[in-house]
Design a protein around this motif. Sequence first.
Motif, short mmCIF file in Angstrom:
data_model
loop_
_atom_site.label_atom_id
_atom_site.label_comp_id
_atom_site.label_asym_id
_atom_site.label_seq_id
_atom_site.Cartn_x
_atom_site.Cartn_y
_atom_site.Cartn_z
N THR A 94 0.66 -1.23 -0.06
CA THR A 94 0.15 -0.15 0.00
C THR A 94 0.81 1.36 0.09
O THR A 94 0.44 2.12 -0.77
CB THR A 94 -0.80 -0.05 1.27
N GLY A 154 -3.84 9.01 0.70
CA GLY A 154 -3.29 8.34 -0.49
C GLY A 154 -1.57 8.76 -0.71
O GLY A 154 -1.24 7.83 -1.48
N HIS A 226 -6.21 -5.39 -5.84
CA HIS A 226 -5.82 -3.84 -5.63
C HIS A 226 -4.56 -4.05 -5.06
O HIS A 226 -3.60 -3.06 -5.36
CB HIS A 226 -6.60 -3.52 -4.37
N LEU A 230 -1.38 -1.94 -6.58
CA LEU A 230 -1.00 -0.57 -5.52
C LEU A 230 0.52 -0.75 -5.75
O LEU A 230 1.05 0.04 -5.48
CB LEU A 230 -1.47 -0.73 -4.46
N ARG A 234 -0.06 4.12 -7.48
CA ARG A 234 -1.51 4.53 -7.42
C ARG A 234 -2.13 4.83 -8.94
O ARG A 234 -3.20 4.57 -9.10
CB ARG A 234 -1.87 5.73 -6.41
N ALA A 237 -2.51 1.54 -10.43
CA ALA A 237 -3.94 0.78 -10.07
C ALA A 237 -5.19 1.67 -10.38
O ALA A 237 -6.10 0.82 -10.84
CB ALA A 237 -3.72 0.84 -8.63
N ALA A 238 -5.04 2.90 -10.46
CA ALA A 238 -6.35 3.68 -10.92
C ALA A 238 -6.34 3.39 -12.55
O ALA A 238 -7.68 3.44 -12.92
CB ALA A 238 -6.02 5.25 -10.61
N VAL A 244 -8.90 3.10 -6.09
CA VAL A 244 -7.78 3.39 -5.12
C VAL A 244 -8.32 4.21 -4.07
O VAL A 244 -7.83 3.80 -2.75
CB VAL A 244 -6.73 4.10 -5.70
N ARG A 245 -8.94 5.38 -4.19
CA ARG A 245 -9.23 6.27 -3.06
C ARG A 245 -10.29 5.22 -1.97
O ARG A 245 -10.25 5.76 -0.89
CB ARG A 245 -9.90 7.36 -3.45
N GLU A 248 -7.87 2.13 -0.37
CA GLU A 248 -6.40 2.27 0.61
C GLU A 248 -7.06 2.60 1.98
O GLU A 248 -6.71 1.84 3.00
CB GLU A 248 -5.81 3.62 0.25
#
Length: 344
Positions: A94, A154, A226, A230, A234, A237-238, A244-245, A248
Amino acid sequence: MTAILRTRGARGPLVLVAGGACLVLSLVVAAGLGSADIPPLDVARTVGAHLGGPWETPSPLRDSIVWDLRLPRVLLAALTGAGLALCGTVLQATTRNPLADPYLLGVSSGASTGAVAVIVLGIGGGVFALPGGAFAGALTAFACVLLLLGRALGSATRVVLAGVMVSQLFSALTSLIVVLSGDADRTRAVTFWLLGSLARADWTLVGVCAVGTTAGMALLRLYAGHLDALAFGREVAAGVGFEVRRAEPVLYVIAAVVTGCLVAASGAIGFVGLLVPHAARALVGGRHAVLLSAAALLGAVFVVWADTAARTVFAPQEMPVGVLTALIGVPAFAVLLRRRTGAP
């Protein structure tokens, strides 16, 4: 590199089967080791009899030693190792920080403050006073981290900085309470707990930690995809469609709650959540669907044997298990650091 990753991924099921068998064997053997050694067969018969099997238990004394004293401690060690390794794996992905560990979020320092408040100040009472105070302190520290971060959750850098600040704050509070107490006996009890100890293990703590670790594993496996994304950042991942938001905060909360539960039961056992994920990653690769389980198994086996050594090698005295994991972890950490920095 691709061939290596494929090879590691292909041997993932084999590693999991071998790790599971090693864990079961470790639990049986470790439960028989101590001031009075008990054969593994008698340990297995005792467990089977208590679980409703057709076996007869050994002598009442051996039955009590295994079932009431050693087995809860061995199981708590396994759950603690599994949970810490699991949370370390999640936080390393993360935060995109290979040196992250479960105590990154200030949970350990907060739990220490809560436990010290119970031991020194006499806050609370009953069997659940110490773990309850530690868990409350852990959640308070994590809440402080969230308040410092605000909407910047983030940012991996800010997460690390907020965790460091909160850890320092609660470490200072812990030291202040200990200094003001002026009680040598209580100070020794505090020091032993702060260094990590499973001496307070009982079936109640085993049940609580089993629920926390099992629930954490189940929830984190839902976010394996995820975590895979990650680990590359980020933006990546997005870009591949993960929210992501939303993911996390959930991952941070799960890691903090599981870690708080384990620290409340065992104190701060260092280096497990830092090093075991790297060992698991070297064995099975970086796919978190397999990596999470492998890290949990390796962490469980590691802490079971570390605690067994801590209570037997120096008998009749007992070494805090956190001291032993640090003695093992520091050289391993140095090797890891030299490899990452490219030192000769």
